[in-house]
Design a protein around this motif. Structure first.
Motif, PDB file in Angstrom:
ATOM      1  N   MET A  16       6.736   6.079 -12.896  1.00  0.00           N
ATOM      2  CA  MET A  16       5.337   6.013 -12.504  1.00  0.00           C
ATOM      3  C   MET A  16       4.875   4.566 -12.640  1.00  0.00           C
ATOM      4  O   MET A  16       4.714   4.052 -13.748  1.00  0.00           O
ATOM      5  N   THR A  17       4.711   3.910 -11.508  1.00  0.00           N
ATOM      6  CA  THR A  17       4.305   2.500 -11.471  1.00  0.00           C
ATOM      7  C   THR A  17       3.038   2.361 -10.635  1.00  0.00           C
ATOM      8  O   THR A  17       2.729   3.208  -9.789  1.00  0.00           O
ATOM      9  N   LYS A  18       2.324   1.267 -10.854  1.00  0.00           N
ATOM     10  CA  LYS A  18       1.089   0.998 -10.137  1.00  0.00           C
ATOM     11  C   LYS A  18       1.253  -0.261  -9.297  1.00  0.00           C
ATOM     12  O   LYS A  18       1.986  -1.184  -9.656  1.00  0.00           O
ATOM     13  N   ASN A  19       0.561  -0.297  -8.166  1.00  0.00           N
ATOM     14  CA  ASN A  19       0.587  -1.468  -7.306  1.00  0.00           C
ATOM     15  C   ASN A  19      -0.471  -2.470  -7.753  1.00  0.00           C
ATOM     16  O   ASN A  19      -1.094  -2.312  -8.813  1.00  0.00           O
ATOM     17  N   ALA A  20      -0.674  -3.487  -6.934  1.00  0.00           N
ATOM     18  CA  ALA A  20      -1.624  -4.535  -7.306  1.00  0.00           C
ATOM     19  C   ALA A  20      -3.048  -4.010  -7.402  1.00  0.00           C
ATOM     20  O   ALA A  20      -3.869  -4.533  -8.160  1.00  0.00           O
ATOM     21  N   ALA A  21      -3.357  -2.938  -6.662  1.00  0.00           N
ATOM     22  CA  ALA A  21      -4.700  -2.361  -6.702  1.00  0.00           C
ATOM     23  C   ALA A  21      -4.866  -1.355  -7.829  1.00  0.00           C
ATOM     24  O   ALA A  21      -5.932  -0.728  -7.934  1.00  0.00           O
ATOM     25  N   GLY A  22      -3.831  -1.161  -8.645  1.00  0.00           N
ATOM     26  CA  GLY A  22      -3.915  -0.215  -9.748  1.00  0.00           C
ATOM     27  C   GLY A  22      -3.685   1.223  -9.342  1.00  0.00           C
ATOM     28  O   GLY A  22      -4.012   2.133 -10.114  1.00  0.00           O
ATOM     29  N   GLN A  23      -3.129   1.471  -8.166  1.00  0.00           N
ATOM     30  CA  GLN A  23      -2.891   2.827  -7.681  1.00  0.00           C
ATOM     31  C   GLN A  23      -1.457   3.246  -8.008  1.00  0.00           C
ATOM     32  O   GLN A  23      -0.527   2.445  -7.915  1.00  0.00           O
ATOM     33  N   LEU A  24      -1.311   4.508  -8.360  1.00  0.00           N
ATOM     34  CA  LEU A  24       0.006   5.062  -8.645  1.00  0.00           C
ATOM     35  C   LEU A  24       0.712   5.349  -7.323  1.00  0.00           C
ATOM     36  O   LEU A  24       0.193   6.076  -6.471  1.00  0.00           O
ATOM     37  N   THR A  25       1.904   4.771  -7.101  1.00  0.00           N
ATOM     38  CA  THR A  25       2.615   4.898  -5.837  1.00  0.00           C
ATOM     39  C   THR A  25       3.994   5.491  -6.065  1.00  0.00           C
ATOM     40  O   THR A  25       4.596   5.323  -7.125  1.00  0.00           O
ATOM     41  N   VAL A  26       4.480   6.168  -5.042  1.00  0.00           N
ATOM     42  CA  VAL A  26       5.820   6.756  -5.031  1.00  0.00           C
ATOM     43  C   VAL A  26       6.494   6.328  -3.729  1.00  0.00           C
ATOM     44  O   VAL A  26       5.921   6.530  -2.651  1.00  0.00           O
ATOM     45  N   PRO A  27       7.687   5.719  -3.771  1.00  0.00           N
ATOM     46  CA  PRO A  27       8.357   5.329  -2.519  1.00  0.00           C
ATOM     47  C   PRO A  27       8.810   6.552  -1.742  1.00  0.00           C
ATOM     48  O   PRO A  27       9.280   7.540  -2.308  1.00  0.00           O
ATOM     49  N   LEU A  28       8.663   6.473  -0.412  1.00  0.00           N
ATOM     50  CA  LEU A  28       9.013   7.586   0.464  1.00  0.00           C
ATOM     51  C   LEU A  28      10.179   7.202   1.359  1.00  0.00           C
ATOM     52  O   LEU A  28      10.378   6.030   1.690  1.00  0.00           O
ATOM     53  N   SER A  29      10.943   8.202   1.753  1.00  0.00           N
ATOM     54  CA  SER A  29      12.004   8.041   2.736  1.00  0.00           C
ATOM     55  C   SER A  29      11.592   8.736   4.025  1.00  0.00           C
ATOM     56  O   SER A  29      10.512   9.323   4.115  1.00  0.00           O
ATOM     57  N   GLN A  30      12.455   8.704   5.015  1.00  0.00           N
ATOM     58  CA  GLN A  30      12.130   9.264   6.313  1.00  0.00           C
ATOM     59  C   GLN A  30      12.385  10.763   6.325  1.00  0.00           C
ATOM     60  O   GLN A  30      13.334  11.251   5.733  1.00  0.00           O
ATOM     61  N   GLY A  31      11.500  11.528   6.984  1.00  0.00           N
ATOM     62  CA  GLY A  31      11.729  12.945   7.198  1.00  0.00           C
ATOM     63  C   GLY A  31      11.017  13.838   6.198  1.00  0.00           C
ATOM     64  O   GLY A  31      10.063  13.445   5.526  1.00  0.00           O
TER      65      GLY A  31
END
Length: 668
Positions: free
Chosen positions: A381-396
């Motif tokens: 669980m990591t946050k971007n520069a804006a402080g939002q929690l992001t999850v990397p996505l793949s195709q499909g």
């Protein structure tokens, strides 16, 4: 006479046995030089190498020969020299090696000396060319045939190579030009222009033929794939095409905005494809054809196909402005919230996504996430520069699973408040929310979106309440209690019995005793009817006692697999009998832990299609504690007991009179 013959026979049998050596000599004596040679042979590695295969003679005189020259060491092992050599006969071999046939078109060589040379006669059946597949043990193949040309193919994965000996055809006018078919693909990209030229060449001659390619479109050539050798002379690529069919493939980068065919061919096709952000405009007199006629497979849609010869084809490119669009779609959002006795509300959410181009997914920060997995694998669980929690996505297609928690107000035996439901920036096609509770909570009112649920007693609860009220009221009427007083006591006693199981037992036992006394005081025929009714009421009370008090009329919690939930049922297996866990694999040690969400004792499910994503989604909960309902039932039972205690003398006198004086007048 007979004795002499017997003695002579015995002597003839014994003499050979006496002459035989009892210990025969098994030693062999060889010269020391020969012994050293044998010892060196056993110590050195064994190998056989054919240095050269030399083809000699001629097709015209039909005196073709093949000569094998090589060296051997050690035990001089057998090696395979040729295979796939069909319609060939090899005979009359002479030299320091033996040639044997081990299969159809397969020949093996056995050396007889360390340095060997063997020459054989070669016969070809009904053909003017010799095809052979030379094994990797052969270093080189040479030809001394005057009226033929030796053509070499590419090496395969094992190091073997194909060779073809083609006979020259004498006479003027018999050499024909090689024909070519060009298929050209130009790919317009935002940062560069790629090209791929595929030229199919057919050489009808029995000898090599030359083909000249001239790049005239400002190409930057990066790679040439061809089995035919070529030479570069003053910017011209001259290929030596072997007999038969072959293909030349050129790839690289095109630095201009026009195309001219690099070779003169009978058929030439050009396909221009472009990235979705580019729109080409083509100016050319060439004929426009369908893509299926070209035999070229483009990467992007909307490719343009042309049949061209020496015409020049030019184009201009317009860069399109990409409109804002969603990179993913939410097919289903399934939420499961558990309201415990105390502490935060725990929840699990599963998002079923269809991703087309979004690099990451921004998760909501309310409620607070504690665990995230993508496709069943836990992620950091990591946050971007804006402080939002992001999850990397793949195709499909993929599933994002989130566990979270949030507070809820509780006090005085009640739980009341709204709980947040996680939502994404895109609306979900289907949203399902399941609220589950332990046995200690009884939800009275629940709401999500436009749907609400109010707790109502079941038909069995209502029927039991009516039966208890009528039963108590009739017994009190039999004891001549005034109507207002007995109706209040009957109603309060039925309510207390519905809430407290222990008081229900007391009410049933007390009413049963009075009913038996009442039955005894009745005549025979009414006594039977009342006895049957009494047995039915007792059975109904026992069934209600087995079901439970406020648990009646509310369904057990069930986790539906169709809703997309993960299995969250608590393991009830005894200690020491847990299923064996799989062996631990190497993984990053900083991943969050996943808790097991209890299944709950009661649950409610709400479902809604296409909820708006621009407003918060919350579920409202109002529940009462099971302990509070018990205390309410106890208070009602105490009120009933106090009222009966106040009239205890009148009730006791009435019971004595009814038993002593049967068939009393009914009290209305």
């Amino acid at each position: 006479m007979r004795t002499n013959i017997l003695a002579a026979s015995l002597l003839l049998f014994v003499l050979p046995l006496l002459a035989q050596d009892p210990k025969p000599d098994s030693h062999v004596t060889i010269p020391l030089e020969r012994y050293e040679t044998l010892r060196r042979t056993s110590d050195s590695p064994s190998a056989t190498v054919v240095d050269t295969i030399l083809l000699g003679g001629g097709f015209r005189e039909r005196n073709l020969t093949i000569t094998f020259t090589g060296r051997a060491t050690g035990a001089r092992p057998l090696v395979q020299v040729m295979n796939q050599t069909n319609d060939v006969t090899i005979s009359g071999c002479q030299g320091d090696a033996m040639l044997s046939r081990s299969g159809k078109g397969t020949f093996d060589l056995v050396p007889l000396d360390d340095a060997f040379e063997v020459r054989c006669e070669l016969w070809i059946s009904g053909s003017d060319r010799l095809r052979m597949h030379v094994a990797q043990s052969v270093l080189a193949v040479r030809s001394g045939v005057a009226d033929a040309e030796l053509l070499a193919g590419d090496e395969d994965d094992t190091g073997a190579r194909d060779y073809t000996l083609v006979r020259h055809v004498a006479g003027p006018g018999e050499t024909l030009a090689a024909t070519a078919t060009g298929r050209y693909l130009i790919t317009l990209l935002p940062d560069a222009t790629r090209f791929r030229y595929a030229i199919d060449v057919h050489n009808p001659n029995r000898t090599t033929s030359s083909l000249e390619l001239v790049l005239q479109s400002n190409e930057h050539l990066q790679q040439i794939d061809s089995a035919a050798p070529y030479e570069v002379t003053e910017g011209r690529y001259v290929f030596s095409i072997p007999p038969g069919d072959s293909t030349i493939t050129l790839t690289g980068e095109l630095r201009g905005t026009a195309f001219t065919a690099p070779v003169r061919a009978s058929l030439q096709y050009l396909v221009i494809e472009s990235h979705p952000l580019l729109r080409p405009t083509v100016q050319t007199p060439a004929k426009r054809i369908s893509l299926g006629e070209t035999g070229v497979t483009p990467q992007y849609r909307g490719a343009l196909a042309f049949e061209t010869g020496t015409e020049r084809i030019a184009w201009t490119v317009t860069r399109l402005q990409a409109l804002h669009s969603t990179g993913y779609a939410v097919n289903d959002a399934s939420h499961r919230l558990f309201v415990p006795i105390d502490g935060p509300v725990l929840g699990e959410t599963t998002f079923a996504l269809r991703n087309e181009g979004a690099p990451e997914l921004v998760l909501p920060q309310k409620p607070e996430p504690t665990y995230v997995s993508l496709g069943g694998d836990a992620v950091l669980m990591t946050k971007n520069a804006a402080g939002q929690l992001t999850v990397p996505l793949s195709q499909g297609e993929q599933q994002v699973f989130v566990q979270h928690r949030q507070p809820l107000r509780r006090g005085f035996g009640f739980a009341i408040g709204s709980v947040a439901v996680p939502q994404l920036s895109e609306a979900a096609t289907q949203t399902t929310v399941t609220l589950s509770y332990p046995a200690q909570w009884v939800p009275l009112y629940e709401k999500f979106a436009s749907r609400a649920r109010v707790w109502t007693p079941g038909a069995g609860d209502v029927l039991l309440l009516i039966v208890l009220v009528l039963w108590v009221e009739r017994l009190l009427a039999w004891l001549a209690m005034p109507a207002p007083h007995r109706f209040v006591i009957a109603l309060l006693a039925a309510l207390a019995a519905s809430l407290v199981s222990a008081f229900l037992v007391v009410v049933i036992v007390a009413c049963s005793a009075l009913t038996i006394a009442w039955i005894i005081s009745l005549p025979l025929r009414p006594r039977i009817v009342v006895a049957v009714l009494f047995v039915g009421v007792v059975l109904l009370g026992l069934m209600a006692l087995m079901v439970g008090g406020p648990n009646r009329g509310y369904r057990k919690a069930e986790v539906s697999s169709a809703a997309g939930y993960e299995d969250a049922v608590t393991d009830t297996a005894p200690t020491g009998r847990k299923a064996a866990t799989p062996a631990a694999t190497l993984a990053y040690q900083g991943l969050p832990a996943k808790f097991t969400l209890p299944g709950g004792h009661r649950s409610s499910t709400f479902s809604q299609e296409l909820l708006r994503a621009d407003r918060p989604q919350r579920a409202f909960v109002f529940a009462v504690s099971f302990a509070l309902t018990n205390w309410i039932g106890v208070l009602l039972a105490l009120v009933v007991l106090l009222m009966l205690w106040r009239d205890r003398y009148a009730l006791a006198q009435a019971i004595r009179e009814r038993i002593a004086r049967p068939n009393p007048e009914p009290v209305i």
